[in-house]
Design an enzyme around this catalytic site. Structure first.
Site, PDB file in Angstrom:
ATOM      1  N   ARG A 160      -7.870  -4.224   2.234  1.00 37.00           N
ATOM      2  CA  ARG A 160      -6.460  -4.620   2.039  1.00 37.00           C
ATOM      3  C   ARG A 160      -5.924  -5.321   3.292  1.00 37.00           C
ATOM      4  O   ARG A 160      -4.804  -5.076   3.719  1.00 37.00           O
ATOM      5  CB  ARG A 160      -5.582  -3.407   1.729  1.00 37.00           C
ATOM      6  N   SER A 235      -0.320  -0.168  -5.779  1.00 37.25           N
ATOM      7  CA  SER A 235      -0.454   0.926  -4.801  1.00 37.25           C
ATOM      8  C   SER A 235       0.538   0.706  -3.664  1.00 37.25           C
ATOM      9  O   SER A 235       0.515  -0.342  -3.022  1.00 37.25           O
ATOM     10  CB  SER A 235      -1.851   0.949  -4.200  1.00 37.25           C
ATOM     11  N   GLU A 331       1.201   0.072   2.191  1.00 36.81           N
ATOM     12  CA  GLU A 331       0.400  -1.136   1.933  1.00 36.81           C
ATOM     13  C   GLU A 331       1.286  -2.349   1.622  1.00 36.81           C
ATOM     14  O   GLU A 331       0.938  -3.495   1.900  1.00 36.81           O
ATOM     15  CB  GLU A 331      -0.530  -0.840   0.752  1.00 36.81           C
TER      16      GLU A 331
HETATM   17  N1  EPU Z   1      -5.688  10.641  -8.029  1.00 36.12           N
HETATM   18  C1  EPU Z   1      -4.956  11.788  -8.227  1.00 36.12           C
HETATM   19  N2  EPU Z   1      -3.651  11.657  -8.609  1.00 36.12           N
HETATM   20  C2  EPU Z   1      -3.055  10.458  -8.803  1.00 36.12           C
HETATM   21  C3  EPU Z   1      -3.811   9.291  -8.578  1.00 36.12           C
HETATM   22  C4  EPU Z   1      -5.128   9.404  -8.192  1.00 36.12           C
HETATM   23  O1  EPU Z   1      -5.448  12.900  -8.076  1.00 36.12           O
HETATM   24  O2  EPU Z   1      -1.879  10.435  -9.172  1.00 36.12           O
HETATM   25  C5  EPU Z   1      -7.112  10.748  -7.668  1.00 36.12           C
HETATM   26  C6  EPU Z   1      -7.977  10.366  -8.864  1.00 36.12           C
HETATM   27  O3  EPU Z   1      -8.240  11.456  -9.676  1.00 36.12           O
HETATM   28  C7  EPU Z   1      -9.231   9.873  -8.206  1.00 36.12           C
HETATM   29  C8  EPU Z   1      -8.728   9.269  -6.917  1.00 36.12           C
HETATM   30  O4  EPU Z   1      -7.429   9.792  -6.688  1.00 36.12           O
HETATM   31  O5  EPU Z   1     -10.079  10.959  -7.871  1.00 36.12           O
HETATM   32  C9  EPU Z   1      -8.720   7.764  -6.944  1.00 36.12           C
HETATM   33  O6  EPU Z   1      -7.792   7.280  -7.917  1.00 36.12           O
HETATM   34  P1  EPU Z   1      -7.933   5.840  -8.612  1.00 36.12           P
HETATM   35  O7  EPU Z   1      -9.281   5.687  -9.166  1.00 36.12           O
HETATM   36  O8  EPU Z   1      -6.763   5.663  -9.524  1.00 36.12           O
HETATM   37  O9  EPU Z   1      -7.861   4.810  -7.426  1.00 36.12           O
HETATM   38  P2  EPU Z   1      -6.951   4.747  -6.106  1.00 36.12           P
HETATM   39  O10 EPU Z   1      -7.806   5.008  -4.934  1.00 36.12           O
HETATM   40  O11 EPU Z   1      -5.741   5.591  -6.291  1.00 36.12           O
HETATM   41  C10 EPU Z   1      -7.463   2.203  -5.650  1.00 36.12           C
HETATM   42  C11 EPU Z   1      -6.682   0.966  -5.328  1.00 36.12           C
HETATM   43  C12 EPU Z   1      -6.063   0.375  -6.590  1.00 36.12           C
HETATM   44  C13 EPU Z   1      -7.184   0.052  -7.566  1.00 36.12           C
HETATM   45  C14 EPU Z   1      -7.960   1.357  -7.854  1.00 36.12           C
HETATM   46  C15 EPU Z   1      -9.160   1.110  -8.730  1.00 36.12           C
HETATM   47  C16 EPU Z   1      -5.888   1.258  -3.026  1.00 36.12           C
HETATM   48  C17 EPU Z   1      -4.719   1.511  -2.136  1.00 36.12           C
HETATM   49  N3  EPU Z   1      -5.641   1.269  -4.349  1.00 36.12           N
HETATM   50  O12 EPU Z   1      -6.533   3.189  -6.122  1.00 36.12           O
HETATM   51  O13 EPU Z   1      -5.416  -0.846  -6.238  1.00 36.12           O
HETATM   52  O14 EPU Z   1      -6.667  -0.490  -8.771  1.00 36.12           O
HETATM   53  O15 EPU Z   1      -8.454   1.917  -6.606  1.00 36.12           O
HETATM   54  O16 EPU Z   1     -10.163   0.452  -8.014  1.00 36.12           O
HETATM   55  O17 EPU Z   1      -6.991   1.063  -2.530  1.00 36.12           O
HETATM   56  C18 EPU Z   1      -3.351  -1.849  -5.620  1.00 36.12           C
HETATM   57  O18 EPU Z   1      -3.838  -2.044  -4.508  1.00 36.12           O
HETATM   58  O19 EPU Z   1      -2.183  -2.234  -5.921  1.00 36.12           O
HETATM   59  C19 EPU Z   1      -4.125  -1.118  -6.626  1.00 36.12           C
HETATM   60  C20 EPU Z   1      -3.586  -0.745  -7.799  1.00 36.12           C
END
Ligand code: EPU
Length: 335
Positions: A160, A235, A331
């Protein structure tokens, strides 16, 4: 070119924050941008407005980058080289590629924003980052009105992150981005858990890039709010990286904390999990809230001000620091 005064920016930012631009101009062609930049240096660049939180009126000339156009520069049997003007909508470009069977960005379907801003924060999702397919970025230097081409290396991409968010912040306006995509032997990335299970659910064993794009669209639709319906900026925080010692201490107390190994000494933990565990998921304070299905996303239910959303973000940061001793980094650009 039509310079307007006191224009509401509500429809120009995906958070739907209602602030005023003292002056506003929409740019459709590169020559218009050069003209503006050579006469006015105190400008505010607005593209898709998908990664910003506006907390105040903008007392500058807001320059809305709206130059469109997709051009195939070159191609051979295996690859296609495409240059896309900054004002093209990102998702429309992804769909265009998917329909032509050009591979490499299908995992980045449905990310809000424009092509010109995709390199700034090196957008990423489901195992892919846009840096993997960018060959060069063209940008106009505000001080000199000269165009400069940045190679992929010169963009200094990180998680990012890029040179445009750091040492060159506010100095250049991205005018176009060039990509190298595959025409065959596509490198499909389905390793991200949710994609695989989505494909299985659809009975697809040999996915093509359209199948992956469709799977990503349906995963994102299920989890992330559509900015056209509920204002948001994806995010809001970055996923923090902590030391292994710190992580081991946390695991004693929070047995089910998810984690991704970054190196021998560093672990990434999902901010969404931290925020949910701190009890913020689905919470609403007037029109500012934490999304019900993904705690990493802050939302504007209608008339929240940028300050209200920012205050909520600060409250979350404080609580996460107290509970986990982790400093959550924002972010989204706070204006
Ligand atoms: N989780 C929770 N509670 C929540 C959200 C997530 O417990 O409310 C846990 C999930 O269960 C999972 C982990 O957190 O174990 C990861 O969650 P998720 O797969 O939704 O991905 P993320 O790390 O929260 C990142 C990116 C997203 C991207 C997704 C999918 C960042 C800051 N965000 O989210 O990017 O779509 O992975 O690859 O790296 C963005 O940057 O705007 C964005 C949406």
């Amino acid at each position: 070119m039509n310079i307007q005064e006191n224009i509401s920016l509500k429809k120009y930012n995906t958070f739907g924050i209602d602030v005023l631009a003292k002056k506003f101009v929409s740019i459709n062609f590169l020559h218009e941008l050069k003209e503006v930049v050579s006469t006015e240096k105190d400008i505010f660049i607005l593209s898709g407005g998908s990664n910003m939180l506006l907390t105040q009126d903008i007392n500058k000339l807001v320059v809305h980058i709206n130059n469109k156009g997709i051009c195939i520069d070159n191609q051979d049997d295996n690859f296609v080289y495409i240059t896309v003007n900054a004002g093209e909508n990102w998702h429309d470009f992804v769909l265009w590629c998917v329909n032509q069977n050009y591979g490499g960005i299908e995992n980045l379907s449905l990310i809000p924003g424009n092509v010109g801003t995709c390199p700034i924060q090196n957008i990423g999702a489901y195992g892919i980052e846009v840096k993997d397919v960018i060959t060069k970025v063209e940008a106009l230097e505000i001080a000199t009105s000269k165009l400069r081409t940045f190679s992929e290396e010169e963009c200094k991409f990180g998680y990012r992150n890029s040179v445009f968010k750091n040492e060159l912040k506010g100095k250049y306006i991205i005018t176009s981005v060039s990509f190298k995509l595959t025409k065959k032997n596509h490198k499909l990335n389905t390793s991200y858990g949710a994609i695989e299970s989505e494909l299985i659910e659809r009975g697809i064993t040999k996915p093509n890039i359209k199948d992956i794009s469709n799977a990503v669209i349906s995963i994102r639709n299920a989890k992330l709010p559509n900015p056209k319906e509920i204002g948001n900026s994806g995010s809001f925080f970055k996923n923090p990286v902590i030391t292994k010692e710190h992580f081991l201490k946390l695991v004693e107390k929070f047995k089910n904390i998810p984690s991704y190994i970054i190196s021998e000494t560093e672990i990434k933990v999902p901010a969404g999990w931290l925020i949910e565990t701190a009890g913020f998921k689905g919470k609403r304070f007037n029109d500012a809230g934490v999304h019900t299905k993904q705690a990493l996303v802050l939302v504007n239910y209608g008339n929240a001000s940028g300050k209200e959303i920012f205050n909520l973000a600060k409250k979350i940061q404080e609580e996460i620091l107290n509970m986990f001793e982790i400093k959550l980094e924002i972010e989204v650009n706070i204006i």
